[in-house]
Motif scaffolding. Structure first.
Motif, PDB file in Angstrom:
ATOM      1  N   TRP A  69       1.058  -7.208   7.087  1.00 46.19           N
ATOM      2  CA  TRP A  69       0.596  -8.304   6.249  1.00 46.19           C
ATOM      3  C   TRP A  69      -0.168  -9.314   7.098  1.00 46.19           C
ATOM      4  N   SER A  70      -1.298  -9.776   6.614  1.00 43.36           N
ATOM      5  CA  SER A  70      -2.085 -10.789   7.299  1.00 43.36           C
ATOM      6  C   SER A  70      -2.174 -12.023   6.411  1.00 43.36           C
ATOM      7  N   ASP A  71      -1.605 -13.145   6.899  1.00 41.85           N
ATOM      8  CA  ASP A  71      -1.710 -14.395   6.150  1.00 41.85           C
ATOM      9  C   ASP A  71      -3.151 -14.875   6.108  1.00 41.85           C
TER      10      ASP A  71
ATOM     11  N   VAL B 267      -3.425  -5.245   6.193  1.00 40.08           N
ATOM     12  CA  VAL B 267      -4.542  -4.844   7.040  1.00 40.08           C
ATOM     13  C   VAL B 267      -4.091  -3.795   8.042  1.00 40.08           C
ATOM     14  N   LEU B 268      -5.068  -3.045   8.553  1.00 43.40           N
ATOM     15  CA  LEU B 268      -4.819  -2.083   9.630  1.00 43.40           C
ATOM     16  C   LEU B 268      -5.545  -2.579  10.872  1.00 43.40           C
TER      17      LEU B 268
ATOM     18  N   PRO C 109       0.822  -1.217   0.000  1.00 44.15           N
ATOM     19  CA  PRO C 109       0.000   0.000   0.000  1.00 44.15           C
ATOM     20  C   PRO C 109       0.855   1.265   0.000  1.00 44.15           C
ATOM     21  N   ARG C 110       0.270   2.312  -0.442  1.00 47.56           N
ATOM     22  CA  ARG C 110       0.971   3.593  -0.547  1.00 47.56           C
ATOM     23  C   ARG C 110       0.973   4.334   0.787  1.00 47.56           C
ATOM     24  N   LYS C 111       1.882   5.292   0.881  1.00 49.28           N
ATOM     25  CA  LYS C 111       1.971   6.146   2.059  1.00 49.28           C
ATOM     26  C   LYS C 111       1.370   7.497   1.684  1.00 49.28           C
ATOM     27  N   MET C 112       0.446   7.968   2.506  1.00 52.73           N
ATOM     28  CA  MET C 112      -0.186   9.254   2.240  1.00 52.73           C
ATOM     29  C   MET C 112       0.018  10.174   3.440  1.00 52.73           C
ATOM     30  N   LYS C 113       0.384  11.404   3.134  1.00 57.36           N
ATOM     31  CA  LYS C 113       0.514  12.450   4.148  1.00 57.36           C
ATOM     32  C   LYS C 113      -0.335  13.618   3.693  1.00 57.36           C
ATOM     33  N   ALA C 114      -0.967  14.268   4.636  1.00 55.12           N
ATOM     34  CA  ALA C 114      -1.818  15.412   4.313  1.00 55.12           C
ATOM     35  C   ALA C 114      -1.616  16.507   5.350  1.00 55.12           C
ATOM     36  N   CYS C 115      -1.887  17.741   4.968  1.00 51.24           N
ATOM     37  CA  CYS C 115      -1.804  18.843   5.920  1.00 51.24           C
ATOM     38  C   CYS C 115      -2.878  19.874   5.590  1.00 51.24           C
TER      39      CYS C 115
END
Length: 136
Positions: A119-121, A127-128, A64-70
């Motif tokens: 990672w979830s096997d 997953v978060l 998954p990508r990394k997102m930052k916002a402000c």
């Protein structure tokens, strides 16, 4: 070019950086550009937020990508601590200040970053953990 536009989202060429603007005028456009349009009350546009989107090097290119916002900080009465309204290239821009982190303007921003998934096997994907706050 419509009176119903309330703002604009602009990205860089790669689609990895975004700036969110209100419906004001772009200072880089000539006044004649706006003469026949039913938008923009004459004010130069303000920056409302910035987003960066990048691959997550710790999880590999397929992860998954990394997102930052402000967004700009406001005082107790809801007024912005800093007006992010760059008129020329020398003026402070939200995205530039956000990426620089050591800029004197960073204290006027609320910066957010997504959590790293694991990672979830069991699921066969990333997953978060929402600690029970989310159910199916």
């Amino acid at each position: 070019n419509s009176a119903t536009i309330i703002g604009k989202l602009r990205s860089n060429f790669l689609g990895t950086e975004y700036a969110i603007y209100d419906d004001g005028r772009n200072p880089e456009f000539d006044e004649s550009y706006y003469e026949d349009r039913k938008c923009c009350d004459g004010d130069i546009r303000c920056e409302l937020g910035a987003i960066t989107y990048s691959s997550n090097t710790s999880l590999g290119s397929k992860g998954p990508r990394k997102m930052k916002a402000c967004i700009g900080k406001v005082d107790d009465e809801g007024r912005p601590l800093q007006m992010w309204q760059p008129v020329n290239r020398c003026d402070a821009k939200m995205l530039t200040s956000f990426k620089a982190k050591e800029s004197k303007h960073i204290e006027n921003l609320v910066c957010l970053e997504n959590k790293l998934p694991s990672w979830s096997d069991e699921v066969g994907g990333y997953v978060l953990n929402f600690n029970g706050r989310v159910s199916k």
